[in-house]
Design a protein around this motif. Structure first.
Motif, short mmCIF file in Angstrom:
data_model
loop_
_atom_site.label_atom_id
_atom_site.label_comp_id
_atom_site.label_asym_id
_atom_site.label_seq_id
_atom_site.Cartn_x
_atom_site.Cartn_y
_atom_site.Cartn_z
N ASP A 107 0.81 -1.21 0.00
CA ASP A 107 0.00 0.00 0.00
C ASP A 107 0.85 1.27 0.00
O ASP A 107 0.31 2.37 -0.02
N ILE A 108 2.17 1.09 0.03
CA ILE A 108 3.07 2.24 0.17
C ILE A 108 3.96 2.35 -1.07
O ILE A 108 4.99 1.64 -1.18
N PRO A 109 3.60 3.17 -2.04
CA PRO A 109 4.46 3.35 -3.20
C PRO A 109 5.75 4.06 -2.79
O PRO A 109 5.73 4.97 -1.94
N THR A 110 6.86 3.65 -3.39
CA THR A 110 8.17 4.20 -3.02
C THR A 110 8.99 4.55 -4.25
O THR A 110 8.70 4.11 -5.37
N LEU A 111 10.04 5.30 -4.01
CA LEU A 111 11.01 5.67 -5.04
C LEU A 111 12.39 5.39 -4.49
O LEU A 111 12.75 5.86 -3.40
#
Length: 275
Positions: free
Chosen positions: A25-29
Motif C-alpha cells: 500500500d506504500i508506493p516508493t522511489l
C-alpha cells in the motif's frame, strides 16, 4: 559504483486512496545516483513492468545501473498494483508524484529540473506513456512543496510497451489496471495512442516484431500518433526477441542489447548524456 539509497515513501503520511499500511500500500522511489565524476544532472524515473500485477527487477534495478553508467541519475518506482486491490488512477498518481518528488529534491540529488524523464517496460511502459500524455505543471498554491512541481516528463523511454487499452491491449494489464468491464470512456482515456498532443514529450520506443505477449502494434500506433502531432521520436523494431528482454545482459552490461546503445546515442542528442 552507483550510489543507492533506501526506498523513500512517495507520501510520508500515506498515499491517496491507500487501502492499508502494508508495503503493498506504500508506493516508493529508490534513488540510484550516478557517480559524481560521471553525473550529467539528468534523471529518469523508471517504471518496471509486470502486467500491473508485479514488478520485474531487471526492468528496474538493472536499468538504473545502466543509466548510472551513462551518468544519468535513476529513480526506480514501486507503484501500486492491481493484484493488491488498486485500479486507475492509483498507478498514475504514483508516477506523477515520483516525477514531482525528483524535482522537489533536485538540489539535494544534483538533478536538473529541466532534464527529468520517465522510462517503462511492458505495463510499466504503459504507465510511462500515461505520464507522457497526462500531466500538469504543478499547483503553485499547494501547501505540500512536492505538489508545486511539474509532473511533465522531459522525455520518455518506452520498452516493448503496452500502449492501448483497446483491441491491441495486453489483457492481463488491462484487467489489473481497469478491472472487469471498464467504462468505454476510461478505456479511451487510458489508451495512450489516443491521448498524444503536440505537447507530448520526445520519446524513444523499441519493440520486437515477434513479441508474443504485447503486440508490436502498440509501439507502432504510439509512434504514428507522435508523428501526426509532430513530436520528435526514435523507433526501433527488432525482428526477434522475447517479451521482457530488458538489456539481455547482466551488470556491468558488457554486451547489452543494441537498443541500449541506440538509447545512449539518443540521450546524447537530448543532452541527457555527455557527447
Amino acid at each position: 559504483m552507483a550510489q543507492t539509497n533506501a526506498p523513500l515513501p512517495l507520501w510520508p503520511k500515506g498515499a491517496p486512496g491507500a487501502l492499508g499500511q502494508e508495503p503493498k500500500d506504500i508506493p516508493t522511489l529508490t534513488p540510484y545516483l550516478a557517480p559524481a565524476d560521471k553525473a550529467t544532472g539528468a534523471a529518469v524515473v523508471v517504471c518496471p513492468g509486470g502486467g500491473y500485477g508485479g514488478l520485474a527487477p531487471h526492468e528496474g534495478h538493472d536499468y538504473a545501473l545502466f543509466l548510472n553508467q551513462q551518468g544519468v541519475h535513476a529513480f526506480v518506482l514501486k507503484y501500486r498494483l492491481g493484484t493488491a486491490g488498486y485500479r486507475h488512477p492509483a498507478m498514475l498518481q504514483d508516477v506523477q508524484r515520483a516525477l514531482r518528488l525528483v524535482r522537489a529534491r533536485a538540489s539535494e540529488w544534483g538533478v536538473d529540473k529541466q532534464r527529468v524523464g520517465v522510462m517503462g517496460s511492458s505495463a510499466g511502459g504503459h504507465l510511462a506513456s500515461t505520464a507522457l500524455t497526462h500531466f500538469d505543471r504543478g499547483n503553485p498554491n499547494a501547501t505540500d512543496p512536492v505538489e508545486r512541481e511539474s509532473c511533465r516528463p522531459d522525455l520518455g523511454i518506452l520498452c516493448y510497451p503496452v500502449i492501448s487499452m483497446g483491441p491491441l491491449t495486453h489483457a492481463g494489464s488491462k484487467l489489473n489496471l481497469l478491472g472487469p468491464n471498464p467504462d468505454p470512456e476510461l478505456v479511451k482515456l487510458l489508451s495512450s495512442e489516443l491521448q498524444v498532443t503536440a505537447d507530448t514529450p520526445p520519446c524513444f520506443i523499441w519493440h520486437t516484431a515477434d513479441d508474443a505477449v504485447v503486440k508490436v502494434e502498440n509501439a507502432l500506433e504510439f509512434a504514428s500518433a507522435l508523428s501526426r502531432h509532430k513530436v520528435p521520436f526514435a523507433l526501433h523494431i527488432y525482428p526477434k526477441g522475447r517479451h521482457g528482454l530488458g538489456l539481455a545482459d547482466k551488470p556491468p552490461f558488457a554486451q547489452p542489447h543494441p537498443w541500449a546503445l541506440e538509447l545512449v546515442r539518443w540521450l546524447k542528442e537530448q543532452q541527457f548524456v555527455k557527447p
